[in-house]
Motif scaffolding. Structure first.
Motif, PDB file in Angstrom:
ATOM      1  N   GLY A   1       0.857  -1.194   0.000  1.00 11.94           N
ATOM      2  CA  GLY A   1       0.000   0.000   0.000  1.00 11.94           C
ATOM      3  C   GLY A   1       0.884   1.232   0.000  1.00 11.94           C
ATOM      4  N   ARG A   2       0.861   1.978  -1.094  1.00 13.30           N
ATOM      5  CA  ARG A   2       1.813   3.082  -1.235  1.00 13.30           C
ATOM      6  C   ARG A   2       1.664   4.127  -0.133  1.00 13.30           C
ATOM      7  NH1 ARG A   2       0.830   3.614  -7.744  1.00 13.30           N
ATOM      8  NH2 ARG A   2       1.766   1.590  -8.279  1.00 13.30           N
ATOM      9  N   GLY A   3       0.412   4.459   0.191  1.00 11.51           N
ATOM     10  CA  GLY A   3       0.212   5.449   1.244  1.00 11.51           C
ATOM     11  C   GLY A   3       0.727   4.957   2.582  1.00 11.51           C
ATOM     12  N   GLN A   4       0.543   3.667   2.865  1.00 12.36           N
ATOM     13  CA  GLN A   4       0.969   3.084   4.132  1.00 12.36           C
ATOM     14  C   GLN A   4       2.493   3.101   4.283  1.00 12.36           C
ATOM     15  OE1 GLN A   4      -1.282   1.088   6.474  1.00 12.36           O
ATOM     16  NE2 GLN A   4      -2.680   2.554   5.518  1.00 12.36           N
ATOM     17  N   VAL A   5       3.201   2.992   3.151  1.00 15.33           N
ATOM     18  CA  VAL A   5       4.669   2.924   3.183  1.00 15.33           C
ATOM     19  C   VAL A   5       5.302   4.299   2.974  1.00 15.33           C
ATOM     20  CG1 VAL A   5       6.727   1.976   2.049  1.00 15.33           C
ATOM     21  CG2 VAL A   5       4.690   0.538   2.373  1.00 15.33           C
ATOM     22  N   LEU A   6       4.806   5.010   1.963  1.00 11.70           N
ATOM     23  CA  LEU A   6       5.483   6.245   1.566  1.00 11.70           C
ATOM     24  C   LEU A   6       5.184   7.436   2.467  1.00 11.70           C
ATOM     25  CD1 LEU A   6       5.201   6.000  -2.323  1.00 11.70           C
ATOM     26  CD2 LEU A   6       7.046   5.231  -0.818  1.00 11.70           C
ATOM     27  N   TRP A   7       3.974   7.453   3.091  1.00  9.44           N
ATOM     28  CA  TRP A   7       3.699   8.555   4.023  1.00  9.44           C
ATOM     29  C   TRP A   7       4.690   8.565   5.191  1.00  9.44           C
ATOM     30  CZ3 TRP A   7       0.917  12.995   4.693  1.00  9.44           C
ATOM     31  CH2 TRP A   7       0.939  13.542   5.994  1.00  9.44           C
ATOM     32  N   PRO A   8       4.826   7.457   5.941  1.00 10.42           N
ATOM     33  CA  PRO A   8       5.783   7.500   7.058  1.00 10.42           C
ATOM     34  C   PRO A   8       7.220   7.760   6.601  1.00 10.42           C
ATOM     35  CG  PRO A   8       4.918   5.271   6.776  1.00 10.42           C
ATOM     36  CD  PRO A   8       4.084   6.176   5.922  1.00 10.42           C
ATOM     37  N   MET A   9       7.560   7.274   5.410  1.00 11.45           N
ATOM     38  CA  MET A   9       8.912   7.539   4.901  1.00 11.45           C
ATOM     39  C   MET A   9       9.098   9.042   4.657  1.00 11.45           C
ATOM     40  SD  MET A   9      10.731   6.183   1.397  1.00 11.45           S
ATOM     41  CE  MET A   9      12.420   6.669   0.979  1.00 11.45           C
ATOM     42  N   ARG A  10       8.140   9.659   3.958  1.00 15.19           N
ATOM     43  CA  ARG A  10       8.257  11.083   3.643  1.00 15.19           C
ATOM     44  C   ARG A  10       8.199  11.932   4.908  1.00 15.19           C
ATOM     45  NH1 ARG A  10       4.861  15.172   2.685  1.00 15.19           N
ATOM     46  NH2 ARG A  10       2.977  13.896   2.657  1.00 15.19           N
TER      47      ARG A  10
END
Length: 449
Positions: free
Chosen positions: A403-412
């Motif tokens: 899930g892109r939002g699940q992974v990329l939000w915390p990364m960003r």
């Protein structure tokens, strides 16, 4: 038409207004198109309000815009010509000295010079508007001087125009009502009538007339806000004028080649700051890379240093494309720095625990994804961090699967500490492998404590 002579006749009673600049631009374009002569004449007849400071500002701003002139004079230095003209009128009984009560000092008697108005009907041909007719009877015997050696505007401008051989008077429509008075003075003195062209004034966003006393309409103001001179010049020229080519972006030479007074619109154009910003952005995008980088990085360094953020030239170079994509004027860089939008590139952020997981996730899930990201990025060569696209290739399949939002939000958010920021791959590429991994570790610690 090499005998064309025009004038820039600003009153130095305020800083250079965009309306003054537009007057100068239109006169400049017409004179250059026809190989003519340009006279800069400072109309300093208002002794109480005229200053050399304002005069110098007008000259400075017009020069900054790329304009030039062939001769400079001040009305106050031409009083001998005005006095001689007034004396001639009085001697010929075309004007007379009137003793009357002062309008400024009631009870005090003063002597003014008034023109004997023959009360004729005057018609003049305006290049833009066609024939305009006035019945001058209602003007009465109007004043042309406070005293025989103290001329008012109408007398001074007529004498100065005649002395300098001005052939074309190109000015705003607010001067149409001045024209019959000036023609009466011309006829009384036996002067030739110049060709008139009265263009519509440009308007504010509320369709009202712009005023030099309205703070944010001075050329100096736009200059200080980081607008480029060719962009402002281009926009001012295009206001109320459609070039035959219908191009929006034109160099000064291209404007000269295309310009004709008859192409000016007959209705006023709105001075739209957002459209000006668009013009400025177009010019920034066309700027040579080295020139853009030099100015942008210098502003970035100064703005960050002023707020106590340590500047890193290597990171500055890496985020230049992001800055260029987002700004319309140089001042936008200052504002971005003031708002803290670029701090995280140079200073480690302090992410808020409650914001790290993002919508629809939780601390444990976000921590797990950050752990995996750390593992994947640790295994890559530092060279992978040279471009955002190569970093994206490392992470993308995992992000798509989980899930892109699940992974990329915390990364960003871990990398920037901001709800709104560039994508995480761009940030990671700018700050490098070591700082990227350190920020991910810190974010995971925040989530698990």
């Amino acid at each position: 038409m090499s005998n064309v002579k025009v004038r820039f006749p600003p009153s130095p009673t305020g800083y250079c207004h965009v309306g003054t600049a537009r007057m100068a631009v239109l006169n400049y374009l017409y004179a250059k198109k026809h190989g003519g002569t340009i006279y800069f004449r400072s109309e300093d007849t208002d002794k109480a309000r005229s200053t050399r400071e304002f005069e110098e500002d007008i000259k400075d701003q017009l020069t900054w815009l790329g304009l030039s002139w062939d001769d400079f004079s001040r009305s106050s230095e031409l009083v001998a010509n005005h006095t001689a003209a007034m004396q001639k009128l009085v001697d010929e009984d075309k004007a007379y000295i009137s003793e009357e009560e002062s309008k400024k000092e009631p009870g005090t008697m003063v002597q003014v010079v008034r023109l004997r108005n023959p009360g004729t009907t005057i018609t003049f041909t305006d290049v833009i508007r066609g024939d305009i007719t006035f019945d001058t009877t209602e003007l009465g015997d109007f004043a042309i001087a406070r005293a025989i050696d103290d001329p008012l505007y109408h007398l001074a401008v007529v004498v100065d125009d005649a002395t300098q051989g001005i052939t074309h008077v190109i000015r705003g429509e607010d001067h149409i009502s001045n024209t019959p008075r000036q023609i009466l003075i011309q006829e009384a003195l036996g002067y030739a009538r110049p060709i008139y062209a009265h263009y519509p004034l440009h308007l504010g966003s509320d369709k009202s007339k712009l005023s030099k006393r309205t703070g944010d309409v001075s050329v100096k103001s736009y200059r200080e806000k980081g607008f480029l001179s060719p962009a402002l010049l281009n926009y001012i020229a295009i206001l109320g004028w459609t070039p035959p080519s219908e191009k929006e972006i034109l160099s000064l030479d291209e404007m000269v080649a295309e310009f004709e007074l008859t192409d000016l619109h007959k209705s006023g154009a709105v001075f739209d700051v957002e459209k000006l910003r668009w013009y400025n952005r177009e010019y920034l995008l066309r700027m040579p890379e080295s020139e853009f980088a030099s100015e942008a990085l210098d502003r970035l360094r100064k703005a960050l240093t002023a707020k106590g953020v340590a500047y890193d030239e290597e990171i500055g170079q890496k985020i230049l494309p992001n800055i260029k994509e987002r700004i319309s004027t140089w001042a936008d860089i200052d504002q971005m720095c003031a708002d803290g939008e670029l701090d995280f590139f140079f200073v480690d952020p302090i992410p808020a625990k409650e914001e790290l997981p993002g919508k629809g996730s939780d601390a444990a899930t976000a921590a797990s994804h950050l752990e995996k990201l750390h593992e994947m990025l640790s295994a890559t060569d530092s060279e992978i961090f040279s471009t955002p696209d190569r970093l994206k290739e490392v992470v993308w399949d995992y992000a798509t699967q989980e899930g892109r939002g699940q992974v990329l939000w915390p990364m960003r958010y871990a990398l920037s500490g901001r709800a709104k920021s560039p994508d995480p791959f761009m940030i990671a590429s700018a700050i490098g492998k070591e700082r990227t991994l350190a920020r991910i570790v810190e974010a995971k610690r925040i989530l698990t404590t």
